[in-house]
Design a protein around this motif. Structure first.
Motif, PDB file in Angstrom:
ATOM      1  N   PHE A 141       0.839  -1.187   0.000  1.00  0.00           N
ATOM      2  CA  PHE A 141       0.000   0.000   0.000  1.00  0.00           C
ATOM      3  C   PHE A 141       0.880   1.246   0.000  1.00  0.00           C
ATOM      4  O   PHE A 141       1.714   1.439   0.870  1.00  0.00           O
ATOM      5  CB  PHE A 141      -0.926  -0.017   1.220  1.00  0.00           C
ATOM      6  N   LEU A 148       2.391   5.135  -0.017  1.00  0.00           N
ATOM      7  CA  LEU A 148       2.295   6.333   0.808  1.00  0.00           C
ATOM      8  C   LEU A 148       1.356   7.360   0.188  1.00  0.00           C
ATOM      9  O   LEU A 148       0.563   7.979   0.886  1.00  0.00           O
ATOM     10  CB  LEU A 148       3.688   6.923   1.045  1.00  0.00           C
ATOM     11  N   ASP A 190      -1.272   6.976  -1.345  1.00  0.00           N
ATOM     12  CA  ASP A 190      -2.664   6.576  -1.199  1.00  0.00           C
ATOM     13  C   ASP A 190      -3.130   6.516   0.251  1.00  0.00           C
ATOM     14  O   ASP A 190      -4.305   6.276   0.522  1.00  0.00           O
ATOM     15  CB  ASP A 190      -2.892   5.212  -1.856  1.00  0.00           C
ATOM     16  N   ALA A 191      -2.219   6.725   1.185  1.00  0.00           N
ATOM     17  CA  ALA A 191      -2.545   6.626   2.605  1.00  0.00           C
ATOM     18  C   ALA A 191      -3.283   7.870   3.082  1.00  0.00           C
ATOM     19  O   ALA A 191      -3.136   8.956   2.510  1.00  0.00           O
ATOM     20  CB  ALA A 191      -1.266   6.439   3.420  1.00  0.00           C
ATOM     21  N   LYS A 192      -4.058   7.695   4.134  1.00  0.00           N
ATOM     22  CA  LYS A 192      -4.711   8.842   4.760  1.00  0.00           C
ATOM     23  C   LYS A 192      -3.614   9.789   5.248  1.00  0.00           C
ATOM     24  O   LYS A 192      -2.712   9.378   5.981  1.00  0.00           O
ATOM     25  CB  LYS A 192      -5.571   8.376   5.932  1.00  0.00           C
ATOM     26  N   GLY A 249      -1.390  10.966   3.315  1.00  0.00           N
ATOM     27  CA  GLY A 249      -0.203  10.706   2.494  1.00  0.00           C
ATOM     28  C   GLY A 249       0.267  11.919   1.711  1.00  0.00           C
ATOM     29  O   GLY A 249       1.467  12.181   1.627  1.00  0.00           O
ATOM     30  N   GLU A 261       2.037  14.148   4.018  1.00  0.00           N
ATOM     31  CA  GLU A 261       3.317  13.540   4.406  1.00  0.00           C
ATOM     32  C   GLU A 261       4.361  13.718   3.312  1.00  0.00           C
ATOM     33  O   GLU A 261       5.523  14.001   3.578  1.00  0.00           O
ATOM     34  CB  GLU A 261       3.129  12.059   4.734  1.00  0.00           C
ATOM     35  N   SER A 264       6.159   1.905   0.378  1.00  0.00           N
ATOM     36  CA  SER A 264       5.200   1.318   1.308  1.00  0.00           C
ATOM     37  C   SER A 264       4.861   2.336   2.396  1.00  0.00           C
ATOM     38  O   SER A 264       5.755   2.849   3.082  1.00  0.00           O
ATOM     39  CB  SER A 264       5.807   0.075   1.958  1.00  0.00           C
ATOM     40  N   ALA A 265       3.576   2.629   2.553  1.00  0.00           N
ATOM     41  CA  ALA A 265       3.153   3.583   3.579  1.00  0.00           C
ATOM     42  C   ALA A 265       3.527   3.080   4.971  1.00  0.00           C
ATOM     43  O   ALA A 265       4.057   3.839   5.793  1.00  0.00           O
ATOM     44  CB  ALA A 265       1.655   3.825   3.486  1.00  0.00           C
ATOM     45  N   VAL A 266       3.269   1.812   5.240  1.00  0.00           N
ATOM     46  CA  VAL A 266       3.569   1.240   6.555  1.00  0.00           C
ATOM     47  C   VAL A 266       5.068   1.298   6.828  1.00  0.00           C
ATOM     48  O   VAL A 266       5.503   1.725   7.902  1.00  0.00           O
ATOM     49  CB  VAL A 266       3.055  -0.218   6.653  1.00  0.00           C
TER      50      VAL A 266
END
Length: 143
Positions: free
Chosen positions: A3, A5, A7-9, A11, A14, A59-61
């Protein structure tokens, strides 16, 4: 882990401030087997510094964990992005975590439905069939 970055909430926000995060990333090429194209892609792969232009596909995580670690330890933290989507996150979680959250209940039900009324011998036979299929696939890919 795949997933991204971008596309992250949060992101997009950030990405605007990631240059000072202390995070670097090396993306391993996504390829199903090592061939000439993979070798060429791997030779072109390199460590990237965080920037709005480079970090969106990380990767967002992994990025957020690395950013937190870099801030805590006051060191640069490197991510090696070797993730390839296709497995459910439920495969990588303890059953107790799936039970503890309503969102995990559907995964447990799917598993229970798939294994209901099957004997140990049937489960072992299904697993052995999968191993044989995988061995055949690997052999075909190595030709």
């Amino acid at each position: 882990m795949e997933f991204m970055l971008k596309d992250a909430k949060g992101g997009a926000e950030e990405l605007q401030q990631c240059a000072d995060s202390g995070v670097r990333c090396f993306q391993v090429p996504q390829n199903t087997f090592v061939d000439e194209a993979y070798v060429r892609e791997f030779e072109q792969a390199h460590w990237e510094t965080a920037s709005p232009e480079t970090s969106g596909t990380w990767s967002a995580v992994a990025y957020l964990a690395a950013k937190s670690l870099a801030a805590k330890l006051q060191v640069t933290v490197g991510i090696i992005g070797c993730n390839y989507g296709g497995s459910s996150v439920s495969c990588w979680m303890p059953e107790s975590d799936l039970q503890a959250h309503v969102a995990g209940h559907a995964y447990l039900k799917d598993y229970q439905d798939a294994t209901a009324r099957k004997t140990d011998a049937e489960m072992i036979a299904a697993y052995n069939a999968y191993l044989a299929y995988h061995a055949g696939w690997t052999e075909r890919m190595e030709r």
